[in-house]
Enzyme design. Structure first.
Site: not given
Length: 351
Positions: A40-42
């Protein structure tokens, strides 16, 4: 410290700070392959943590010292063995999603930092290990091995230190992109299992989740006859046009098409009050925190509607990242554009 000296240090088995983090290049679609994994790209602040013999040092992506602003994270990292160097994302959770504004408040809290950290504790979501507990560099170690060591290191770590999810299952990636955006996930990062960690290089890929929506053109940079970027707005519930964001630079065909639709501002239309936005636009409005100069622009008659593509970073009633201009919508009235909703209502997350 010069890049040459840092490279020499790395070659000698020493990781001198500041370290330029490994970066990602934007992609238009999520690639597939047997050697690829996805994370995931936070929506947070990138940070590299150095667990040194006498304490902890937190470094921002730009090389700045974040240590004083995150006493809760430095305390958690102190529980790890000296010599460890970590890479990850600082996030603050509020009501089930990440809150970027609470991260920014850490820098301005001053003496209230400890109280702010107690009310809104940060988490450090970790995705890479640059040096192990003995201080040995892992830059040339394949990602799959660095990840395994990081997982072991975090097995008994404080709860604020979290290992980011990782998958090779495209069905799970699809779930992240359609349901996790409500929690503040911006997209996915694509990495190679056997990839090494190359500081300062764009060796990863990143895909941002975007949706198409509409906004009103309230101004442009450049000129009306040759607009460069577009300043966008929406009406609030009281009928006031509020600034909501700015686009990336337009392509030549987009400039030519939009220029035929724009008109200079006519003051009587606004009952001699003038444009509802200041000129120049304050730096805090335009998001130029790294270059805090007011933005000069040309005010236009707010009669043109545009299709835009936006990500999930919508805070303080503005898109924090620049948006993608798609096309004008001459078939729509400005009153067809969705109203600007309250802080707690974010209509731009995926259903």
């Amino acid at each position: 410290m010069s890049p040459a000296r840092r490279r020499a240090g790395a070659a000698a088995g020493v990781l001198w700070r500041p370290v330029a983090p490994m970066l990602a290049v934007s992609v238009d679609a999520v690639p597939e392959g047997p050697d690829l994994v996805y994370e995931p790209k936070w929506d947070g602040w990138r940070a590299i943590a150095f667990r040194e013999a006498d304490g902890v040092y937190l470094q921002s992506r730009a090389g700045r010292n974040l240590t004083p602003y995150f006493p809760d994270i430095t305390r958690a990292v102190r529980a790890l063995p000296p010599g460890v160097v970590l890479d990850g994302e600082l996030v603050v959770w509020q009501r089930g999603r990440t809150n970027f504004a609470l991260l920014q408040r850490r820098v301005t809290a001053g003496r209230g930092t400890l109280q702010l950290a107690a009310r809104h504790p940060a988490h450090y979501v970790l995705f890479d290990l640059l040096a192990d507990a003995s201080g040995q560099l892992l830059l040339d170690t394949p990602l799959v091995e660095r990840r395994a060591q990081l997982a072991c290191l975090l097995a008994d770590a404080p709860a604020q230190l979290t290992l980011t999810p990782q998958t090779d299952d495209m069905a799970e990636v699809g779930q992240w992109l359609t349901t996790w955006t409500a929690a503040g996930i911006e997209g996915v990062v694509i990495k190679r299992r056997a990839g090494r960690y190359t500081p300062g290089r764009r060796g990863w890929g990143k895909f941002r989740t975007r949706v198409t929506t509409e906004a009103i053109v309230g101004g442009v940079t450049g000129s009306i006859s040759n607009p460069d970027t577009v300043l966008l707005g929406r009406f609030d519930r009281r009928g006031r046009l509020r600034y909501t964001g700015r686009t990336h630079p337009l392509g030549t065909p987009q400039r030519l098409e939009l220029a035929t639709l724009l008109s200079p501002l006519i003051l009587p239309h606004w009952h001699a009050v003038g444009h509802p936005w200041p000129d120049p636009l304050p730096a805090s409005w335009s998001g130029q925190f790294d270059r805090p100069e007011p933005l000069r622009y040309v005010q236009v008659q707010p009669t043109v509607v545009a299709d835009i593509k936006v990500d999930t970073s919508f805070e303080h009633q503005r898109w924090r990242h620049r948006v993608q201009y798609a096309r004008p919508r001459p078939d729509l009235s400005v009153y067809d554009v969705p109203l600007l909703l309250g802080e707690e209502e974010n209509p731009f997350t995926m259903p």
